[in-house]
Motif scaffolding. Structure first.
Motif, PDB file in Angstrom:
ATOM      1  N   GLU A  58       0.801  -1.223   0.000  1.00  0.00           N
ATOM      2  CA  GLU A  58       0.000   0.000   0.000  1.00  0.00           C
ATOM      3  C   GLU A  58       0.839   1.281   0.000  1.00  0.00           C
ATOM      4  OE1 GLU A  58      -3.976  -1.765   2.205  1.00  0.00           O
ATOM      5  OE2 GLU A  58      -2.932  -0.072   3.078  1.00  0.00           O
ATOM      6  N   THR A  59       2.104   1.170  -0.357  1.00  0.00           N
ATOM      7  CA  THR A  59       2.955   2.357  -0.400  1.00  0.00           C
ATOM      8  C   THR A  59       3.061   2.942  -1.801  1.00  0.00           C
ATOM      9  OG1 THR A  59       4.950   1.025  -0.743  1.00  0.00           O
ATOM     10  CG2 THR A  59       4.330   1.529   1.543  1.00  0.00           C
ATOM     11  N   ASP A  60       2.593   2.221  -2.806  1.00  0.00           N
ATOM     12  CA  ASP A  60       2.742   2.670  -4.185  1.00  0.00           C
ATOM     13  C   ASP A  60       1.418   2.478  -4.931  1.00  0.00           C
ATOM     14  OD1 ASP A  60       4.956   1.884  -6.976  1.00  0.00           O
ATOM     15  OD2 ASP A  60       3.948   3.737  -6.390  1.00  0.00           O
ATOM     16  N   ARG A  61       1.129   3.397  -5.823  1.00  0.00           N
ATOM     17  CA  ARG A  61      -0.058   3.326  -6.661  1.00  0.00           C
ATOM     18  C   ARG A  61       0.355   3.595  -8.104  1.00  0.00           C
ATOM     19  NH1 ARG A  61      -5.029   4.244  -3.686  1.00  0.00           N
ATOM     20  NH2 ARG A  61      -4.576   4.397  -1.469  1.00  0.00           N
ATOM     21  N   ILE A  62      -0.165   2.780  -9.020  1.00  0.00           N
ATOM     22  CA  ILE A  62       0.125   2.970 -10.433  1.00  0.00           C
ATOM     23  C   ILE A  62      -1.193   3.044 -11.190  1.00  0.00           C
ATOM     24  CG2 ILE A  62       2.379   1.841 -10.377  1.00  0.00           C
ATOM     25  CD1 ILE A  62       1.042  -0.677 -11.434  1.00  0.00           C
ATOM     26  N   ASP A  63      -1.141   3.719 -12.335  1.00  0.00           N
ATOM     27  CA  ASP A  63      -2.310   3.832 -13.198  1.00  0.00           C
ATOM     28  C   ASP A  63      -2.195   2.831 -14.337  1.00  0.00           C
ATOM     29  OD1 ASP A  63      -2.356   7.424 -12.820  1.00  0.00           O
ATOM     30  OD2 ASP A  63      -3.404   5.877 -11.676  1.00  0.00           O
ATOM     31  N   PHE A  64      -3.272   2.115 -14.596  1.00  0.00           N
ATOM     32  CA  PHE A  64      -3.313   1.101 -15.658  1.00  0.00           C
ATOM     33  C   PHE A  64      -4.335   1.525 -16.694  1.00  0.00           C
ATOM     34  CE2 PHE A  64      -2.982  -2.803 -17.793  1.00  0.00           C
ATOM     35  CZ  PHE A  64      -4.248  -3.335 -18.008  1.00  0.00           C
ATOM     36  N   LYS A  65      -3.870   1.739 -17.934  1.00  0.00           N
ATOM     37  CA  LYS A  65      -4.757   2.121 -19.016  1.00  0.00           C
ATOM     38  C   LYS A  65      -5.308   0.869 -19.685  1.00  0.00           C
ATOM     39  CE  LYS A  65      -3.399   6.468 -18.496  1.00  0.00           C
ATOM     40  NZ  LYS A  65      -4.288   7.511 -17.965  1.00  0.00           N
ATOM     41  N   TRP A  66      -6.614   0.866 -19.990  1.00  0.00           N
ATOM     42  CA  TRP A  66      -7.212  -0.345 -20.564  1.00  0.00           C
ATOM     43  C   TRP A  66      -8.421   0.002 -21.411  1.00  0.00           C
ATOM     44  CZ3 TRP A  66     -12.148  -2.246 -18.746  1.00  0.00           C
ATOM     45  CH2 TRP A  66     -12.678  -1.502 -17.694  1.00  0.00           C
ATOM     46  N   TYR A  67      -8.853  -0.978 -22.206  1.00  0.00           N
ATOM     47  CA  TYR A  67      -9.997  -0.812 -23.100  1.00  0.00           C
ATOM     48  C   TYR A  67     -11.050  -1.867 -22.772  1.00  0.00           C
ATOM     49  CZ  TYR A  67      -6.883   2.124 -25.884  1.00  0.00           C
ATOM     50  OH  TYR A  67      -6.035   3.095 -26.299  1.00  0.00           O
TER      51      TYR A  67
END
Length: 862
Positions: free
Chosen positions: A132-141
């Motif tokens: 819970e120390t890192d957050r990433i954005d995931f692009k998807w369709y």
């Protein structure tokens, strides 16, 4: 494989598609969608009517394939296939029926987006790392991204290649994703939507536990004359049971599902999230599931028939009232009531959303929902359906709206209008009133608790309110009562100033006003960070830090990049980090700004949630604390002592979902914080464990600070920078305060991640209400004697790491220096002086707010 296109591929009267008769009949079709630009190929089978139009079939295609972001207007029917041949279609009129086009049973219809169609919408997920120390954005369709693609992305981004796939679990806020069986499914098929959050958990290898026969419930399934048995734990929900049965039925869909207990008494299945044990079903018992299993074609026919009925009903001038409907009457303070219907199968949260969509004035808030003698708890019953609460079809539900916004407040949302022009001179407020609470906007207790703590810091609140007073409390001033001077600074700063104004100013004609709805500040914070736009639970410390940082940036920008804002003046001090070479003893020091102290906690105890199932089948939930180095037997013993029944120890069977747990199992091997205790009719072979050593003296804040500022050896080697040394050594590091902030925020690091396991540290820390002395943590050369702090607010977190609730305690200095209040969302209650030590100082403390005693500030009522 399809043959080459004929010379004249356009369908004509001699086409084989014309062989069917013209009667209105049901046909089976395969629909294919192909977007060559983005490599998307999907298909679905449906059963439909020849009278349906091309436009209707296009909408069905997009709906069945979960392509909601694609408009039917840009998708065309381009071809059809039958008996191995392909025919080009040029359908320019989508109102034409399938019969007119020449479609027959068994056809495959081909759809493609037009050349000028916009690209598919790109969605985004926020993925939270295992610790819970890192957050990433995931692009998807929605059209092509599968769960397996998401998993591979997560493994690469968080470097999880060395971890077995079966130990990587992905969860939404509501449920866990089944990676093994649903890996090839698209995210859109798994109810994953844009802007959702996905949480990654690493599960340790399963602990071997002893099992006994008969620990599962035997579900005898009867359908279409066939029978089979499914074995599940009695902690399985109705929904999970249906899913498991559905897997047994493979390509058939189950409908008309009913469940009966051993005595063949039918169970109420309105709430699909109820577990079997809540019906009194015990391990080893047999229950009976009856249902019908239909093919997909039959189910499609049923769905289309229902859709047709729904469509016909909506076109009728007198729509029929469904048999499961109830009437909802929304009552407003001044406007006429608004009525609408809803199903008894809908949940309370769905009802609340429907009500809020009909509120004509954003100042109105939902106060109460009732039906006859049934009063609905707006916080605890949100995910229960109406029928489960005893509401029956044709009942009437009353939704009461009240106006809780102060009429005389000058700073209000620009979306609302003032019905009265008040006298600009604000009258003095009574100091005996209870402060105003904040409405929960859906898991927003983290925000409310942080805001209440900040709002009760006098120098910060007075900074904003003094400017507001000068603008709005003088005669012959600007007539625009809705103008907020801080709107010119920034969206978040303006929203925060509006919040403070509404917490401070009260309507003299409405002294019972007790809550304010912080819509604007939540909306603006959500625009800055999508985490705070959702209804998911978030971290109060992260919200508060982000809020203060934005206000600091907006004030700095407005004041021509002047860094010395009110945020920096109040919350920032300086800390010196000194690294000492253990070879030459030279010191290397750096000075860094600091806005809070994050204090690690040593785990002494561990908290478990025990579901106790009595011999009568009743559920009781109990919270039990036990030393961290204990065994399961110590937990059972503590549970029995808490129930004041020592003999109960010998009649308890301890269960996890995968089987019985031996009482000698160390608690360190129990991965979760929930266990099931089952009371047995006969005495078990339980042996009492050896007594544990008495726990050490409770931790104090002074002890924690001493350890935080003490010297420690670093784990990694470090090369000395001195020219006459340059040796690689294990250095020694020490932190010291250099300058003290006016407001000291201390965070207890209660959320830990060890060996892939998320846990909450429940260690109790005793902290002073007054007189926290930090002089000994300053450099010896410091001549400052202003290092005494008094507590003014506390943010508490109750519950586990997977779910909990935030509340705040704060001094309302406008009434009395020693007057403390508890802020639990909209509920505000005073704390008796005799309860200060017990209630304000607790093991739930997460954030402490101390104010330096030498800070001079005027007291402004809140």
């Amino acid at each position: 494989m399809y043959r080459s296109l004929p010379a004249n591929p356009v369908m004509n009267r001699n086409s084989p598609f014309r062989e069917q008769n013209r009667e209105d009949q049901r046909i089976n079709l395969r629909l294919r969608y192909n977007d060559r630009r983005y490599g998307t190929e999907l298909h679905t089978d449906i059963e439909t009517s020849l009278t349906n139009t091309v436009g209707r079939i296009t909408k069905d295609l997009l709906e069945f394939l979960c392509l909601d972001d694609i408009s039917p207007e840009v998708v065309s029917l381009v071809g059809a296939g039958l008996n191995g041949r392909y025919y080009v279609l040029k359908v320019t009129e989508k109102r034409r029926s399938l019969r007119d086009v020449g479609v027959t049973d068994g056809c495959t219809l081909y759809f493609e987006p037009e050349n000028n169609a916009p690209p598919p919408k790109q969605c985004q997920l926020t993925v939270v790392s295992p610790d819970e120390t890192d957050r990433i954005d995931f692009k998807w369709y929605t059209a092509k991204t599968t769960l397996a693609i998401l998993l591979e992305y997560i493994i690469e981004q968080f470097s999880l290649q060395s971890i077995s796939r079966d130990r990587i679990h992905l969860l939404t806020i509501a449920e866990e994703l089944d990676i093994s069986s649903d890996g090839k499914k698209r995210l859109s098929e798994l109810n994953i939507h844009d802007r959702m959050s996905i949480y990654v958990q690493i599960i340790p290898p399963l602990v071997k536990t002893s099992t006994k026969e008969g620990t599962d419930v035997h579900v005898q399934c009867i359908y279409n004359g066939d029978k089979f048995i499914v074995n599940v734990p009695n902690t399985t929900t109705i929904n999970e049971l249906k899913d498991k049965i559905q897997m047994q039925c493979k390509d058939r869909n189950i409908i008309d599902f009913k469940l009966s207990n051993e005595t063949k008494e039918e169970l109420d299945l309105n709430d699909f999230y109820r577990v079997l044990k809540s019906f009194g079903i015990k391990p080893g018992q047999t229950v009976y599931a009856t249902f019908r299993a239909t093919t997909r074609k039959t189910q499609s026919l049923i769905n289309n028939t229902q859709n047709s009925i729904s469509t016909d009903s909506s076109l009728s001038s007198t729509p029929k009232t469904k048999h499961d409907r109830v009437m909802v009457i929304c009552k407003f303070p001044t406007d006429n009531p608004v009525t609408f219907q809803i199903s008894v199968r809908d949940t309370i949260i769905q009802l609340i959303r429907e009500i809020k969509s009909r509120i004509p004035n954003k100042r109105l808030v939902l106060s109460e929902i009732n039906s006859n003698d049934i009063h609905i708890n707006l916080e605890n019953d949100t995910f229960r359906c109406l029928a489960d609460l005893g509401i029956k079809p044709n009942d009437k539900i009353n939704a009461i709206m009240i106006d809780k916004s102060p009429i005389y407040s000058s700073i209000v949302s620009k979306q609302t209008t003032m019905s009265l022009k008040p006298d600009k001179q604000i009258k003095s407020q009574s100091t005996s009133r209870i402060p105003i609470g904040l409405t929960n906007l859906g898991n927003s207790c983290y925000m409310n608790s942080a805001l209440q703590c900040l709002a009760h810091i006098p120098p910060l609140t007075n900074f904003f309110l003094e400017s507001m007073d000068r603008t709005h409390m003088r005669d012959n001033e600007d007539e625009n009562n809705d103008w907020n001077p801080y709107d010119a600074v920034g969206d978040v700063t303006g929203a925060y100033a509006e919040l403070l104004w509404n917490l401070r100013k009260r309507d003299e004609n409405n002294p019972d006003m007790y809550t304010f709805t912080p819509n604007r500040i939540k909306d603006n914070m959500g625009k800055k960070d999508s985490r705070f736009a959702s209804s998911d639970q978030q971290d109060a410390q992260e919200f508060m830090t982000f809020l203060l940082d934005i206000i600091h940036q907006e004030l700095k920008t407005k004041n021509k990049n002047d860094r010395n804002t009110i945020i920096k003046k109040l919350f920032f001090g300086e800390i010196t980090s000194t690294v000492t070479c253990t070879a030459c003893h030279k010191e290397d020091s750096t000075i860094n700004p600091i806005s809070s102290l994050s204090i690690p906690l040593n785990r002494q105890e561990r908290r478990f949630w025990i579901t106790f199932i009595t011999k009568q089948g009743k559920d009781e939930l109990t919270l039990v604390d036990v030393p961290i180095d204990g065994q399961v037997g110590h937990l059972v013993e503590a549970f029995a002592q808490k129930h004041t029944e020592p003999s109960l120890f010998y009649y308890v069977l301890v269960m996890l979902p995968d089987g019985e747990v031996d009482l000698n199992t160390p608690l360190s091997q129990i991965t979760g914080d929930e266990l099931i205790f089952m009371e047995q009719e006969e005495r078990c072979d339980n042996i009492r464990p050896k007594p544990l050593e008495k726990p050490k003296t409770a931790s104090t804040l002074d002890n924690c600070l001493e350890e935080f500022f003490s010297k420690e050896y670093l784990e990694d080697e470090w090369r000395c920078q001195q020219e006459n040394c340059k040796k690689k050594v294990i250095p020694m590091k020490q932190l010291k305060l250099r300058t003290l902030p006016s407001i000291l925020i201390i965070q207890f690091k209660r959320f830990s991640h060890e060996n892939g396991l998320h846990q909450k540290v429940e260690t109790f820390v005793n902290y002073p209400l007054e007189g926290l002395d930090l002089k000994r943590f300053l450099p010896s050369s410091s001549s400052s004697d202003d290092a005494i702090y008094d507590l003014i607010a506390v943010c508490n977190h109750m519950g586990s790491i997977f779910g909990g609730h935030y509340v705040a305690y704060a001094q309302d200095l406008s009434s009395s220096k020693n007057k403390w209040f508890k802020f639990d969302d909209s509920s505000v209650t005073s704390v008796k002086p005799s309860e200060y030590e017990h209630e304000i100082i607790s093991r739930d403390a997460y954030l402490l707010f101390y104010i330096r005693r030498d800070i001079l500030y005027p007291i402004t009522s809140l």
